[in-house]
Design a protein around this motif. Structure first.
Motif, short mmCIF file in Angstrom:
data_model
loop_
_atom_site.label_atom_id
_atom_site.label_comp_id
_atom_site.label_asym_id
_atom_site.label_seq_id
_atom_site.Cartn_x
_atom_site.Cartn_y
_atom_site.Cartn_z
N PRO A 197 0.82 -1.22 0.00
CA PRO A 197 0.00 0.00 0.00
C PRO A 197 0.86 1.26 0.00
CG PRO A 197 -0.82 -1.59 1.61
CD PRO A 197 0.50 -2.11 1.14
N VAL A 198 0.41 2.27 -0.78
CA VAL A 198 1.16 3.51 -0.96
C VAL A 198 0.31 4.70 -0.52
CG1 VAL A 198 2.25 5.06 -2.63
CG2 VAL A 198 2.49 2.56 -2.88
N VAL A 199 0.89 5.56 0.32
CA VAL A 199 0.32 6.87 0.65
C VAL A 199 1.14 7.90 -0.10
CG1 VAL A 199 -0.21 8.55 2.45
CG2 VAL A 199 -0.42 6.09 2.93
N SER A 200 0.52 8.64 -1.00
CA SER A 200 1.24 9.58 -1.86
C SER A 200 0.88 11.01 -1.48
CB SER A 200 0.87 9.31 -3.33
OG SER A 200 1.72 10.04 -4.19
N ILE A 201 1.91 11.79 -1.07
CA ILE A 201 1.73 13.18 -0.64
C ILE A 201 2.25 14.10 -1.72
CG2 ILE A 201 2.26 14.88 1.14
CD1 ILE A 201 2.85 12.62 3.06
N SER A 202 1.46 15.08 -2.09
CA SER A 202 1.82 15.99 -3.16
C SER A 202 2.92 16.97 -2.75
CB SER A 202 0.58 16.78 -3.60
OG SER A 202 0.95 17.81 -4.48
#
Length: 346
Positions: free
Chosen positions: A122-127
């Motif tokens: 699982p990936v949490v992607s922060i801009s």
């Protein structure tokens, strides 16, 4: 049981020419360091956490490790640093075997690089990039807490992640075929060479395929989104062609074959700070794996908002494929954790 979280912080994200030519926001390394520190603080929501950090050539990762809060074990991934997208791919390949969840600080390009080798983690992607179609602007502490909850199994990954679509490309020339991967968007541009990587002029766009589309997004997905909405977790995607030279599809330049038929004018945010009008000659919702082809005499392929690959005398076949990364729905994770009483003491 120890929960292992991977951390990718791209020092180059959010610093291209669109800060000078448009309204793109600036994300310097100090801001990324602060955001990464917040991520590490959020990870302390669960006990016994270790963090594996992608190293870089700027010293940013060193400062992140030095600033780590007490109680969080932080180590570098052992890898060769190249100061390119290969670093994100190498770190993600390591995380695929050793991490329970991953947090990415970057833009669409960084998230795409991670997606290519991350597998089912699982990936949490922060801009912290430019167009930011896939990553979201979210507080690092909140993102870290969500990664900890999913990585530790406190919240089921199956219930709190969605599979993002991708765009697969075959560039066919004589006996040679080059395969390219995009995450949200792949476009065909009327340009003789790559040059500046950012897409600055919408008149360069011949067409493309997107795995997601919304008028709330920037670039190719925003153009398609002016005609049809396609969620990132839906199978398939959208293909489209723009009118060339006067809007009727005739007298097209060398970049690709002309599309014919009446054009539909679409307003779209093509780059940050710029609302453009483009003429769409054709658009079609594509099934998963369905080809959408361009005959290209001379042009450039853009991938997730950046020029990547020059094409001469070839056929470009683009198709949406539902095999992308598992992206964490941060809000859904935290709400489910609250419903389960994870935030209550006693």
């Amino acid at each position: 049981m120890t929960t292992t979280i991977g951390l990718v912080v791209n020092p180059a994200a959010g610093r291209d020419i669109r800060r000078l030519t448009g309204g793109a926001s600036v994300s310097n390394n100090y801001a990324k360091r602060r955001t990464a520190g917040c991520v590490l603080a959020g990870l302390t929501l669960v006990d016994d956490v270790e963090v594996l950090v992608m190293p870089d050539s700027t010293g940013l990762a060193d400062r992140i490790v030095d600033d780590a809060p007490d109680g969080v074990s932080v180590e570098f991934v052992e890898m060769t640093v190249t100061a390119s997208g290969r670093d994100s791919r190498a770190a993600a390949a390591h995380f695929a075997d050793h991490a329970d969840a991953v947090v990415v600080l970057g833009g669409d390009g960084t998230t795409r690089d991670v997606a290519q080798t991350i597998g089912d983690v699982p990936v949490v992607s922060i801009s912290t990039g430019t167009n930011n179609v896939v990553p979201t602007p979210i507080d690092g502490t909140v993102a870290g807490a969500a990664a900890a909850l999913v990585g530790s199994g406190a919240v089921s990954a199956a219930a709190a992640t969605t599979r993002h679509g991708t765009v697969e490309v075959d560039v066919v020339r004589s006996e040679e075929t080059t395969v390219i991967r995009g995450l949200a968007t792949v476009g065909v541009l009327d340009r003789p060479f790559v040059g500046t990587r950012a897409i600055l002029d919408p008149s360069d766009i011949v067409g493309g395929v997107v795995s997601r589309s919304s008028p709330a997004e920037i670039g190719l997905s925003g153009i398609a989104g002016g005609l049809v909405t396609h969620r990132p977790d839906e199978p398939g995607g959208v293909g489209f062609r723009l009118a060339r030279d006067g809007g009727d599809g005739t007298d097209a330049p060398d970049a690709a074959d002309a599309a014919t038929g009446p054009a539909t004018a679409v307003r779209a945010i093509t780059v940050p700070g710029r609302l453009s009008t483009v003429d769409v000659v054709e658009h079609r919702v594509l099934d998963d794996g369905e080809d959408y082809a361009f005959e290209v005499d001379r042009g450039v392929i853009s991938v997730d908002g950046e020029r990547e690959h020059e094409v001469r005398n070839g056929t470009v076949r683009l198709r949406p494929v539902s095999d992308g990364p598992r992206l964490v729905d941060v809000e859904a994770v935290l709400e489910r954790a609250a419903d389960d009483g994870r935030f209550r003491l006693g």
